[in-house]
Motif scaffolding. Structure first.
Motif, PDB file in Angstrom:
ATOM      1  N   LEU A  71      -2.392 -17.336   5.205  1.00 40.33           N
ATOM      2  CA  LEU A  71      -1.512 -17.539   6.353  1.00 40.33           C
ATOM      3  C   LEU A  71      -2.237 -17.373   7.678  1.00 40.33           C
ATOM      4  N   ASN A  72      -3.349 -16.669   7.656  1.00 42.71           N
ATOM      5  CA  ASN A  72      -4.078 -16.356   8.889  1.00 42.71           C
ATOM      6  C   ASN A  72      -5.551 -16.706   8.719  1.00 42.71           C
ATOM      7  N   LEU A  73      -5.815 -17.959   8.407  1.00 41.01           N
ATOM      8  CA  LEU A  73      -7.197 -18.397   8.184  1.00 41.01           C
ATOM      9  C   LEU A  73      -8.039 -18.295   9.452  1.00 41.01           C
ATOM     10  N   GLN A  74      -7.397 -18.352  10.608  1.00 41.40           N
ATOM     11  CA  GLN A  74      -8.145 -18.217  11.859  1.00 41.40           C
ATOM     12  C   GLN A  74      -8.531 -16.775  12.159  1.00 41.40           C
ATOM     13  N   LEU A  75      -8.053 -15.838  11.319  1.00 41.89           N
ATOM     14  CA  LEU A  75      -8.347 -14.403  11.479  1.00 41.89           C
ATOM     15  C   LEU A  75      -7.939 -13.911  12.864  1.00 41.89           C
ATOM     16  N   ARG A  76      -6.757 -14.333  13.290  1.00 41.16           N
ATOM     17  CA  ARG A  76      -6.233 -13.862  14.574  1.00 41.16           C
ATOM     18  C   ARG A  76      -5.504 -12.542  14.340  1.00 41.16           C
ATOM     19  N   ILE A  77      -5.914 -11.515  15.028  1.00 39.45           N
ATOM     20  CA  ILE A  77      -5.319 -10.195  14.873  1.00 39.45           C
ATOM     21  C   ILE A  77      -4.951  -9.651  16.252  1.00 39.45           C
ATOM     22  N   ARG A  78      -4.095  -8.630  16.241  1.00 42.11           N
ATOM     23  CA  ARG A  78      -3.719  -7.948  17.467  1.00 42.11           C
ATOM     24  C   ARG A  78      -4.337  -6.564  17.477  1.00 42.11           C
ATOM     25  N   ALA A  79      -4.841  -6.173  18.615  1.00 40.37           N
ATOM     26  CA  ALA A  79      -5.398  -4.833  18.750  1.00 40.37           C
ATOM     27  C   ALA A  79      -4.297  -3.808  18.498  1.00 40.37           C
ATOM     28  N   ASN A  80      -4.579  -2.858  17.618  1.00 42.23           N
ATOM     29  CA  ASN A  80      -3.583  -1.849  17.271  1.00 42.23           C
ATOM     30  C   ASN A  80      -4.301  -0.543  16.973  1.00 42.23           C
ATOM     31  N   ALA A  81      -3.942   0.509  17.707  1.00 45.24           N
ATOM     32  CA  ALA A  81      -4.627   1.791  17.566  1.00 45.24           C
ATOM     33  C   ALA A  81      -4.382   2.412  16.197  1.00 45.24           C
ATOM     34  N   VAL A  82      -3.184   2.222  15.638  1.00 46.18           N
ATOM     35  CA  VAL A  82      -2.866   2.839  14.350  1.00 46.18           C
ATOM     36  C   VAL A  82      -3.720   2.246  13.240  1.00 46.18           C
ATOM     37  N   VAL A  83      -3.806   0.926  13.183  1.00 42.98           N
ATOM     38  CA  VAL A  83      -4.611   0.296  12.134  1.00 42.98           C
ATOM     39  C   VAL A  83      -6.092   0.570  12.368  1.00 42.98           C
ATOM     40  N   LEU A  84      -6.503   0.692  13.620  1.00 43.69           N
ATOM     41  CA  LEU A  84      -7.890   1.055  13.910  1.00 43.69           C
ATOM     42  C   LEU A  84      -8.209   2.444  13.365  1.00 43.69           C
ATOM     43  N   LEU A  85      -7.304   3.396  13.559  1.00 48.51           N
ATOM     44  CA  LEU A  85      -7.515   4.743  13.027  1.00 48.51           C
ATOM     45  C   LEU A  85      -7.504   4.733  11.499  1.00 48.51           C
ATOM     46  N   LEU A  86      -6.673   3.903  10.901  1.00 54.32           N
ATOM     47  CA  LEU A  86      -6.684   3.769   9.440  1.00 54.32           C
ATOM     48  C   LEU A  86      -8.017   3.201   8.966  1.00 54.32           C
ATOM     49  N   THR A  87      -8.572   2.277   9.729  1.00 58.81           N
ATOM     50  CA  THR A  87      -9.884   1.726   9.388  1.00 58.81           C
ATOM     51  C   THR A  87     -10.960   2.805   9.478  1.00 58.81           C
ATOM     52  N   LEU A  88     -10.884   3.622  10.525  1.00 63.00           N
ATOM     53  CA  LEU A  88     -11.852   4.713  10.655  1.00 63.00           C
ATOM     54  C   LEU A  88     -11.685   5.746   9.548  1.00 63.00           C
ATOM     55  N   LEU A  89     -10.464   5.862   8.993  1.00 66.86           N
ATOM     56  CA  LEU A  89     -10.218   6.802   7.904  1.00 66.86           C
ATOM     57  C   LEU A  89     -11.013   6.426   6.654  1.00 66.86           C
ATOM     58  N   LEU A  90     -11.417   5.160   6.574  1.00 65.59           N
ATOM     59  CA  LEU A  90     -12.246   4.739   5.452  1.00 65.59           C
ATOM     60  C   LEU A  90     -13.611   5.423   5.472  1.00 65.59           C
ATOM     61  N   LEU A  91     -14.081   5.802   6.675  1.00 66.57           N
ATOM     62  CA  LEU A  91     -15.418   6.403   6.796  1.00 66.57           C
ATOM     63  C   LEU A  91     -15.532   7.702   6.019  1.00 66.57           C
ATOM     64  N   PRO A  92     -14.710   8.732   6.286  1.00 69.60           N
ATOM     65  CA  PRO A  92     -14.820   9.952   5.477  1.00 69.60           C
ATOM     66  C   PRO A  92     -14.464   9.716   4.017  1.00 69.60           C
ATOM     67  N   SER A  93     -13.597   8.749   3.749  1.00 68.43           N
ATOM     68  CA  SER A  93     -13.219   8.467   2.361  1.00 68.43           C
ATOM     69  C   SER A  93     -14.419   7.970   1.567  1.00 68.43           C
ATOM     70  N   VAL A  94     -15.178   7.053   2.144  1.00 67.59           N
ATOM     71  CA  VAL A  94     -16.345   6.500   1.447  1.00 67.59           C
ATOM     72  C   VAL A  94     -17.465   7.527   1.368  1.00 67.59           C
ATOM     73  N   ILE A  95     -17.703   8.252   2.469  1.00 68.58           N
ATOM     74  CA  ILE A  95     -18.791   9.241   2.480  1.00 68.58           C
ATOM     75  C   ILE A  95     -18.559  10.320   1.426  1.00 68.58           C
ATOM     76  N   SER A  96     -17.304  10.771   1.289  1.00 71.05           N
ATOM     77  CA  SER A  96     -17.022  11.830   0.319  1.00 71.05           C
ATOM     78  C   SER A  96     -16.917  11.301  -1.103  1.00 71.05           C
ATOM     79  N   SER A  97     -16.695  10.006  -1.270  1.00 73.65           N
ATOM     80  CA  SER A  97     -16.509   9.452  -2.609  1.00 73.65           C
ATOM     81  C   SER A  97     -17.783   8.884  -3.202  1.00 73.65           C
ATOM     82  N   VAL A  98     -18.783   8.611  -2.367  1.00 75.74           N
ATOM     83  CA  VAL A  98     -19.963   7.902  -2.844  1.00 75.74           C
ATOM     84  C   VAL A  98     -20.814   8.756  -3.774  1.00 75.74           C
ATOM     85  N   ASP A  99     -20.703  10.092  -3.693  1.00 78.07           N
ATOM     86  CA  ASP A  99     -21.509  10.945  -4.580  1.00 78.07           C
ATOM     87  C   ASP A  99     -20.878  11.096  -5.956  1.00 78.07           C
ATOM     88  N   LEU A 100     -19.702  10.450  -6.159  1.00 80.15           N
ATOM     89  CA  LEU A 100     -19.021  10.400  -7.459  1.00 80.15           C
ATOM     90  C   LEU A 100     -18.602  11.775  -7.967  1.00 80.15           C
TER      91      LEU A 100
END
Length: 410
Positions: A56-85
């Motif tokens: 539906l959004n092949l042009q990859l048009r998005i709206r700036a949103n602080a909440v989704v940005l913070l959710l994206t940043l939440l991936l950082l500690p999630s990956v760092i803490s999970s990568v050591d298995l």
């Protein structure tokens, strides 16, 4: 530029996201469903949601949103803490799931314009889920209210626990009441949603959902009192009816709220306090304090944590807690700054409900219904899409044939 209309297929994407967050563990169903099958269905729903949103959004048009940005940043500690298995390969799988979940939200942000479109998708999908619960209760009352859960209502067709059902019922009751006050739905349609949902909420005996519904509605309706006569009348009648119920049915309400539990068990929050104390007392390295131990099943020593803040601290560390605090703070601040409106009231209800439920329920740090509730609040608080500039909307000049131009010259 963001289009004004929202494709109907967006509602399908939202419904698939909700299906993904229903979970794979819970009560025993009438027809036994292997957990692997349920996981295939839920993960398939997430992959389908992302694929459909991308189409539906092949042009990859998005709206700036602080909440989704913070959710994206939440991936950082999630990956760092999970990568050591330390938490196993399941932690990396949950990180991939969260990444796909957040990616779908970014693709959907194109259609966030402060309208009530996603509210209606939210209500319809969760009402369908509750419909399956009601059908299961009619087919097999014993399986729907088993003794292992103290006679509380569970999902007999899909493995849903009483807190899940209570949450879904409370959220759509609150949103439907607000739509009714804002004259965005009629009384008959509202009664069809509110009546059965209220019955299911009562049968679940879920205290957190009930308190979240009442407090969230009080705060949301209070934001409309100065601008809505219907909200003022509803508030007054609710207070009067609540006072009469508290006096006339105090013993029945107290018995429902206590659920036959002893004073000691009740004061320890159904045993949650022991798990919380053990989690906080457990030794942790500096890295674990900052980034957590990796995305898991929201449990500690095999027991459910049942607290969003402690679950985030355990799995994503202090950085994760700070990001989740940022999400709640941003939503609350934006809601306070917005002028009174129905969309703002719905957002306040959702934010309040999630904040209250976070004390006894986990889910703010991973793909869950609570993140969908907060994302819905973010879409309601988004500024309306700007109209296309005049140059882009102007009617193009009619092309004059050459023979006509030659005639004008002569």
């Amino acid at each position: 530029m963001i289009p004004a209309g929202t494709p109907k297929t967006v509602g399908v994407v939202w419904g698939l996201l909700i299906l993904n967050t229903l979970g794979s563990t819970g009560a025993e169903t009438i027809i036994p469903l292997p957990r692997s099958l349920i996981q295939v269905v839920t993960m398939g729903a997430l992959v389908g949601a992302f694929t459909l949103a991308l189409a539906l959004n092949l042009q990859l048009r998005i709206r700036a949103n602080a909440v989704v940005l913070l959710l994206t940043l939440l991936l950082l500690p999630s990956v760092i803490s999970s990568v050591d298995l330390e938490s196993g390969f399941g932690a990396l799988f949950r990180c991939a799931r969260l990444a796909l979940f957040v990616g779908t939200l970014w693709l959907l942000s194109r259609w966030w314009d402060g309208s009530l479109t996603f509210v209606r998708h939210h209500i319809r999908t969760y009402f369908a889920v509750l419909g399956s619960v009601a059908v299961g209760a009619l087919i097999s009352p014993g399986a729907a209210m088993p003794d292992v859960y103290g006679g509380r209502l569970v999902g007999a067709l899909w493995p849903l626990t009483p807190p899940q059902i209570g949450q879904y019922a409370a959220v759509i009751i609150g949103l439907t009441v607000l739509l009714l006050l804002g004259r965005q739905t009629d009384r008959a349609s509202a009664a069809v949603v509110i009546g059965p949902s209220l019955v299911l909420l009562v049968l679940t005996h879920t205290r957190t959902a009930t308190l979240g519904l009442l407090i969230g509605l009080v705060l949301a309706i209070s934001s409309l009192i100065l601008t809505s006569a219907a909200a003022r009348r509803f508030f007054v009648w609710t207070v009067l009816c609540g006072a009469v119920a508290a006096v006339g049915f105090s013993s029945a309400l107290q018995a429902w709220y206590r659920r036959g539990q002893s004073e000691q068990y009740f004061s320890s929050l159904n045993g949650r306090a022991k798990v919380w104390d053990a989690l906080l007392a457990a030794p942790r390295s500096t890295a674990e304090q900052l980034f957590g131990t990796g995305l898991g099943d929201k449990s500690f020593d095999g027991l459910p944590i049942d607290n969003s803040w402690l679950a985030v601290f355990h799995e994503q560390g202090l950085i994760g807690v700070a990001l989740v605090v940022g999400i709640i703070t941003v939503l609350g601040a934006v809601a306070l700054l917005r002028p009174p409106s129905l969309a703002r009231a719905c957002a306040i209800f959702l934010i309040s409900y999630c904040a209250i439920a976070s004390y006894t329920e986990a889910g703010l740090g991973d793909a869950s219904p609570y993140l969908l509730h907060l994302t819905l609040a973010a879409s309601l608080l988004a500024a309306p899409a700007e109209p296309l500039p005049f140059a882009a909307t102007a009617i193009p000049r009619r092309r004059v044939p050459r023979w006509a131009r030659d005639r004008e010259v002569t």
